[in-house]
Design a protein around this motif. Structure first.
Motif, PDB file in Angstrom:
ATOM      1  N   ILE A  94       0.893  -1.205  -0.078  1.00  0.00           N
ATOM      2  CA  ILE A  94       0.191  -0.038  -0.110  1.00  0.00           C
ATOM      3  C   ILE A  94       0.721   1.316  -0.031  1.00  0.00           C
ATOM      4  O   ILE A  94       0.583   2.217  -0.510  1.00  0.00           O
ATOM      5  N   PHE A  95       1.979   1.122   0.916  1.00  0.00           N
ATOM      6  CA  PHE A  95       2.867   2.636   0.757  1.00  0.00           C
ATOM      7  C   PHE A  95       3.663   2.692  -0.171  1.00  0.00           C
ATOM      8  O   PHE A  95       4.059   3.458  -0.648  1.00  0.00           O
ATOM      9  N   ARG A  96       4.017   1.631  -1.060  1.00  0.00           N
ATOM     10  CA  ARG A  96       4.677   1.462  -2.215  1.00  0.00           C
ATOM     11  C   ARG A  96       3.708   2.292  -3.370  1.00  0.00           C
ATOM     12  O   ARG A  96       4.027   3.285  -4.116  1.00  0.00           O
ATOM     13  N   ILE A  97       2.277   1.861  -3.350  1.00  0.00           N
ATOM     14  CA  ILE A  97       1.488   2.686  -4.171  1.00  0.00           C
ATOM     15  C   ILE A  97       1.311   4.017  -3.834  1.00  0.00           C
ATOM     16  O   ILE A  97       1.073   4.967  -4.369  1.00  0.00           O
ATOM     17  N   LYS A  98       1.152   4.281  -2.343  1.00  0.00           N
ATOM     18  CA  LYS A  98       1.232   5.546  -1.942  1.00  0.00           C
ATOM     19  C   LYS A  98       2.258   6.514  -2.522  1.00  0.00           C
ATOM     20  O   LYS A  98       2.104   7.700  -2.837  1.00  0.00           O
ATOM     21  N   ASN A  99       3.540   5.676  -2.328  1.00  0.00           N
ATOM     22  CA  ASN A  99       4.626   6.880  -2.963  1.00  0.00           C
ATOM     23  C   ASN A  99       4.373   7.141  -4.436  1.00  0.00           C
ATOM     24  O   ASN A  99       4.687   8.408  -4.554  1.00  0.00           O
ATOM     25  N   VAL A 100       3.900   6.249  -5.050  1.00  0.00           N
ATOM     26  CA  VAL A 100       3.470   6.713  -6.553  1.00  0.00           C
ATOM     27  C   VAL A 100       2.535   7.786  -6.567  1.00  0.00           C
ATOM     28  O   VAL A 100       2.611   8.664  -7.406  1.00  0.00           O
ATOM     29  N   LEU A 101       1.543   7.666  -5.941  1.00  0.00           N
ATOM     30  CA  LEU A 101       0.471   8.738  -5.763  1.00  0.00           C
ATOM     31  C   LEU A 101       1.019   9.703  -5.416  1.00  0.00           C
ATOM     32  O   LEU A 101       0.695  10.918  -6.030  1.00  0.00           O
ATOM     33  N   ASP A 102       1.848  10.013  -4.274  1.00  0.00           N
ATOM     34  CA  ASP A 102       2.520  11.127  -3.945  1.00  0.00           C
ATOM     35  C   ASP A 102       3.282  11.924  -4.978  1.00  0.00           C
ATOM     36  O   ASP A 102       3.249  13.123  -5.087  1.00  0.00           O
ATOM     37  N   ALA A 103       3.754  10.771  -5.715  1.00  0.00           N
ATOM     38  CA  ALA A 103       4.815  11.687  -6.924  1.00  0.00           C
ATOM     39  C   ALA A 103       3.651  12.396  -7.881  1.00  0.00           C
ATOM     40  O   ALA A 103       3.902  13.557  -8.262  1.00  0.00           O
ATOM     41  N   VAL A 104       2.909  11.648  -7.867  1.00  0.00           N
ATOM     42  CA  VAL A 104       1.745  12.058  -9.223  1.00  0.00           C
ATOM     43  C   VAL A 104       0.945  13.315  -8.679  1.00  0.00           C
ATOM     44  O   VAL A 104       0.915  14.440  -9.154  1.00  0.00           O
ATOM     45  N   ILE A 105       0.747  13.352  -7.280  1.00  0.00           N
ATOM     46  CA  ILE A 105       0.108  14.580  -6.549  1.00  0.00           C
ATOM     47  C   ILE A 105       1.010  15.439  -6.692  1.00  0.00           C
ATOM     48  O   ILE A 105       0.545  16.744  -6.758  1.00  0.00           O
ATOM     49  N   SER A 106       2.049  15.533  -6.409  1.00  0.00           N
ATOM     50  CA  SER A 106       3.245  16.470  -6.299  1.00  0.00           C
ATOM     51  C   SER A 106       3.179  17.166  -7.735  1.00  0.00           C
ATOM     52  O   SER A 106       3.540  18.271  -7.750  1.00  0.00           O
ATOM     53  N   VAL A 107       3.403  16.320  -8.947  1.00  0.00           N
ATOM     54  CA  VAL A 107       3.284  17.107 -10.065  1.00  0.00           C
ATOM     55  C   VAL A 107       2.223  17.769 -10.352  1.00  0.00           C
ATOM     56  O   VAL A 107       2.209  18.939 -10.788  1.00  0.00           O
ATOM     57  N   VAL A 108       1.021  17.222  -9.867  1.00  0.00           N
ATOM     58  CA  VAL A 108      -0.219  17.867 -10.037  1.00  0.00           C
ATOM     59  C   VAL A 108      -0.170  19.320  -9.358  1.00  0.00           C
ATOM     60  O   VAL A 108      -0.715  20.388  -9.611  1.00  0.00           O
ATOM     61  N   ALA A 109       0.156  19.243  -7.999  1.00  0.00           N
ATOM     62  CA  ALA A 109       0.222  20.399  -7.133  1.00  0.00           C
ATOM     63  C   ALA A 109       1.224  21.652  -7.685  1.00  0.00           C
ATOM     64  O   ALA A 109       0.880  22.626  -7.786  1.00  0.00           O
ATOM     65  N   LEU A 110       2.332  21.022  -8.329  1.00  0.00           N
ATOM     66  CA  LEU A 110       3.136  21.912  -9.085  1.00  0.00           C
ATOM     67  C   LEU A 110       2.491  22.615 -10.183  1.00  0.00           C
ATOM     68  O   LEU A 110       2.612  23.947 -10.297  1.00  0.00           O
ATOM     69  N   ALA A 111       1.868  21.743 -10.903  1.00  0.00           N
ATOM     70  CA  ALA A 111       1.191  22.494 -12.118  1.00  0.00           C
ATOM     71  C   ALA A 111       0.017  23.386 -11.533  1.00  0.00           C
ATOM     72  O   ALA A 111       0.025  24.402 -12.230  1.00  0.00           O
TER      73      ALA A 111
END
Lengths: 393, 222
Positions: free
Chosen positions: A303-320
C-alpha cells in the motif's frame, strides 16, 4: 489606516467565480495528500494493531491475505473452508489455545462470526448490555452494529440468505439478540457474534423440525421403518430457536468435519508457538499456519509503495496547480493595471498595492486551508468506516 | 496656489517635450486647460500632483515645493492636498458607492477613516444626489452618477487643489453642465482651486481663466 483585508475581501466577493475556482484548486490539492496520509495512517493502525495482537492463524493453504483479512477483519472474501478438526488438533497439541472462527454469513450487511466464548476473553471484549452467548440461536452485537441497526437485547435479527434465488438453499435464521459488546474500535464493533454451532444451523447443517415420530399427516412421511422415519420436504423446519423447540435442533454426522474458516491459535509461550508452526511445515500438510503481523506488514508495504507513486503524481499535479495559480494572479494583475494605476494616482504606494494583492492571496489560501481542515476533520470522523470500505471489505 | 517656473519635462522615449517658463494659478481660481491631444495637458496635471517626478524646474503648490519631495512625501502630499477627477471615472467596480468615496482613506496612513469621515462621505453623496445609492455597485450607476461618485471621492479629504482630467468627457450635454455645476459648487464650498483639462469649448465660459496648450500661450503663461 490601511484596510487591505477589507478591500481584498470586497474584491474577492465581487469576483466570486474566479475566487471559488482558486479556492477549489488549492483545497483539493492540499486535501488529497493529507486525506491519503490520514487514511493510510488509520489503515495501518487498524490493520497492524489487530494483526500484532493475533499470534497465529491456521487455515486452508490458499491466499494467506484472504485468510487473515477474513479471520481478523471479517472481510467478505471467504477463504477455502477447513474442518472443525483443525481446531481440535491445536487443542489436542497442548501448545496453544484454539479459537475456531467461521465468518461466512451476513445479517443486514454485517458479518456473522461464529466462534467460542474463548474469543471474547482473547480479544478482551466485555458485554456492555445484556449477557453473553448461552444457547443456540443467541447473538451478541458489536457496538456499532447495535448503534447502526438500533437493536438492543431482546430484539431479534434475521440472517441473510447467501443466494437469493436458491429455493433449496438455507432459510434465514431468526437470532435472538442477548447482548451488546463494549466499543473496541476494531472490526469486532461491526460484527454479530454467535456460537459456532449457530453458524452451522444457519448453513443448514443443523436444524430443528417437527417430531417425525409423532406425525399424523401421511403426506409428511416418505418412508417409515422401525428404526428410521424419512420425512418429505413438506416437513416444517423451525426458522427460529426458542425454548420450546430448542430440543428439536440436532446435527447430522460428525461435527469434527463441519466447516470453519480459520482457527486462531494463541500459544501458551514462544516455544510452544515455534513448535506449533513447525508442525504445519510438512509438504503434505493441507493447512497453513501464518503470523498475521507478517502478512499485514507485506500488505502495508504494498500500500505504501502505491502511496509513494500517488505522492509523486500529486506532487506533479500540485506543482502544475501552483504554477497555474501564479499565472492566474499574474494575468489578473495585468488586467488590473488600470485599477492599480488609479489607486496609485490617488496616493497609494506600491507597497500598499502589494499588500492588497497579498491580502487577497491570504484570504484565498486561508479559506482553502479552513475548507481543507473541515474536510480532513470529516474524513477523520469517518476514517474508521472508510478504511474498512477501502482496504478491508 | 500653483506656481510653476522654468519647468522642463520630456519622457525617456519619444520626442515629447514640455516647457513652461512661468505659470501661476491663484487660490480659489477655476482654470480650464485646453489644447490638442499630446500637447502635455495630462502630463502637467501629473507633474503638479507629483505622480511624475519633476526633474527640471520648480512647481510650488501652496507652500510645498513638489520637486523637493521624495516618492513617499509626494504620495502623502497628493492624498492630503489633491483631489483627482478622471475622464473614465476610474471607480473600482468591486466596491460600492460609499466604499469608492472612502477608498483613499483605506489605502494610506496619511488619512484617518473615522465616524466623522463616514458621516461627511454620506453627506457629500447626498449633496451630489447619490445619497440613496450608497450601497449600490458602481456598475449599476449611470455615467452621470459615476462621475458624481468620483467627485465625492476627490472632495472628501478637503483637498486644496482639484485636478480634473477631462472630467466631463464621457458625459452627455445635460450631464456635462450638471456635473460642472456640482464641481464648481464643491470647489467654492471647500475653498479649493480647480485646474481642469477639457476639450469641450462650450464649457470654457464657466471658467475664470483658460490656459491654452496649443501655443502654450495662455494670457498668464510665458
Amino acid at each position: 489606516m490601511i484596510d487591505s483585508i477589507y478591500i481584498a475581501w470586497q474584491y474577492i466577493r465581487f469576483n466570486k467565480i474566479k475566487t471559488a475556482t482558486l479556492i477549489a484548486c488549492i483545497t483539493l490539492i492540499s486535501f488529497l495528500p493529507l486525506s491519503l496520509q490520514l487514511l493510510l495512517g488509520e489503515s495501518e493502525r487498524q490493520l497492524m494493531s489487530r494483526a500484532v495482537s493475533t499470534p497465529l492463524v491456521i487455515g486452508d493453504k490458499g491466499s494467506s491475505l484472504d485468510l487473515v483479512m477474513n479471520s481478523l477483519y471479517f472481510s467478505d472474501e471467504v477463504p477455502e473452508l477447513i474442518g472443525m478438526e483443525a481446531s481440535e488438533r491445536v487443542m489436542e497439541s497442548g501448545l496453544a489455545l484454539s479459537i475456531p472462527v467461521y465468518a461466512r454469513f451476513h445479517t443486514r450487511g454485517n458479518p456473522i462470526v461464529g466462534t467460542t466464548l474463548d474469543y471474547f476473553d482473547f480479544r478482551r471484549l466485555k458485554v456492555a448490555e445484556g449477557r453473553n452467548l448461552a444457547v443456540l440461536g443467541d447473538c451478541l452485537l458489536g457496538a456499532r452494529v447495535a448503534e447502526n441497526l438500533g437493536l438492543k437485547p431482546g430484539d431479534s435479527l434475521l440472517s441473510s440468505p447467501e443466494t437469493l434465488f436458491d429455493l433449496a438453499g438455507v432459510y434465514p435464521l431468526k437470532m435472538k439478540v442477548v447482548g451488546v459488546l463494549q466499543k473496541s474500535h476494531t472490526s469486532d464493533d461491526l460484527a454479530v457474534f454467535v456460537d459456532i454451532k449457530t453458524t452451522w444451523v444457519i448453513q443448514g447443517l443443523g436444524h430443528g423440525h417437527q417430531d417425525v415420530t409423532n406425525l399424523s399427516d401421511p403426506t409428511l412421511i416418505l418412508k417409515r421403518s422401525e428404526s428410521n422415519v424419512a420425512a418429505t420436504a413438506k416437513l416444517y423446519h423451525h426458522t427460529e430457536i426458542t425454548k420450546k423447540n430448542i430440543d428439536s435442533f440436532h446435527f447430522h454426522g460428525n461435527t469434527s468435519v463441519y466447516p470453519i474458516t480459520a482457527v486462531i491459535a494463541v500459544p501458551y509461550d514462544d516455544k510452544s508457538g515455534t513448535i506449533l508452526r513447525g508442525r504445519y511445515l510438512s509438504r503434505n500438510e493441507t493447512l497453513q499456519i501464518i503470523k498475521p503481523e507478517e502478512v499485514i506488514d507485506g500488505l502495508l508495504q504494498n500500500i505504501f509503495r502505491i502511496k509513494n507513486v500517488l505522492d509523486a503524481v500529486i506532487s506533479v499535479v500540485a506543482l502544475a496547480t501552483v504554477l497555474a495559480i501564479i499565472l492566474v494572479f499574474a494575468l489578473s494583475l495585468r488586467l488590473r493595471q488600470r485599477e492599480i494605476q488609479t489607486i496609485f494616482k490617488l496616493g497609494c504606494s506600491r507597497l500598499t498595492i502589494a499588500r492588497l494583492v497579498s491580502a487577497e492571496i491570504f484570504i484565498i489560501v486561508l479559506t482553502s486551508g479552513l475548507l481543507c481542515g473541515v474536510m480532513i476533520l470529516v474524513v477523520n470522523q469517518i476514517s474508521n468506516g472508510l478504511v474498512r470500505m477501502l482496504f478491508i471489505r | 496656489m500653483i506656481n510653476i517656473e522654468k519647468l522642463h519635462f520630456s519622457y525617456l522615449t519619444g520626442d515629447f517635450h514640455l516647457y513652461i517658463s512661468k505659470l501661476n494659478v491663484e487660490k480659489g481660481e477655476k482654470v480650464a486647460v485646453i489644447g490638442p491631444s499630446g500637447s502635455g495637458k495630462t502630463t502637467l496635471l501629473n507633474l503638479i500632483a507629483g505622480i511624475i517626478p519633476v526633474k527640471n524646474g520648480n512647481i510650488r503648490v501652496g507652500e510645498t515645493r513638489i520637486e523637493s519631495l521624495n516618492d513617499a512625501q509626494r504620495r502623502d502630499f497628493r492624498i492630503q492636498n489633491i483631489g483627482f477627477v478622471f475622464q473614465d471615472f476610474e471607480l473600482l467596480d468591486y466596491l460600492n458607492v460609499i466604499d469608492n468615496i472612502l477608498h483613499p482613506f483605506r489605502i494610506t496612513r496619511a488619512l484617518t477613516l473615522d465616524k466623522d469621515v463616514r458621516g461627511r462621505a454620506a453627506a457629500l453623496a447626498d449633496k451630489m444626489g447619490i445619497g440613496d445609492k450608497l450601497k449600490r455597485q458602481t456598475n449599476d450607476l449611470s455615467h452621470g452618477e459615476k462621475q458624481r461618485n468620483a467627485i465625492c471621492r476627490a472632495l472628501l479629504s478637503h483637498p486644496k487643489l482639484i485636478l480634473a482630467d477631462e472630467a466631463t468627457g464621457n458625459l452627455d450635454p445635460e450631464n456635462k453642465d450638471r456635473i460642472l455645476d456640482l464641481l464648481f459648487q464643491a470647489v467654492d464650498e471647500h475653498e479649493a482651486t480647480l485646474l481642469a483639462v477639457t476639450h469641450d469649448h462650450e464649457l470654457l465660459k464657466n471658467f475664470d481663466r483658460i490656459i491654452d496648450f496649443r501655443n502654450f500661450q495662455s494670457k498668464e503663461a510665458v
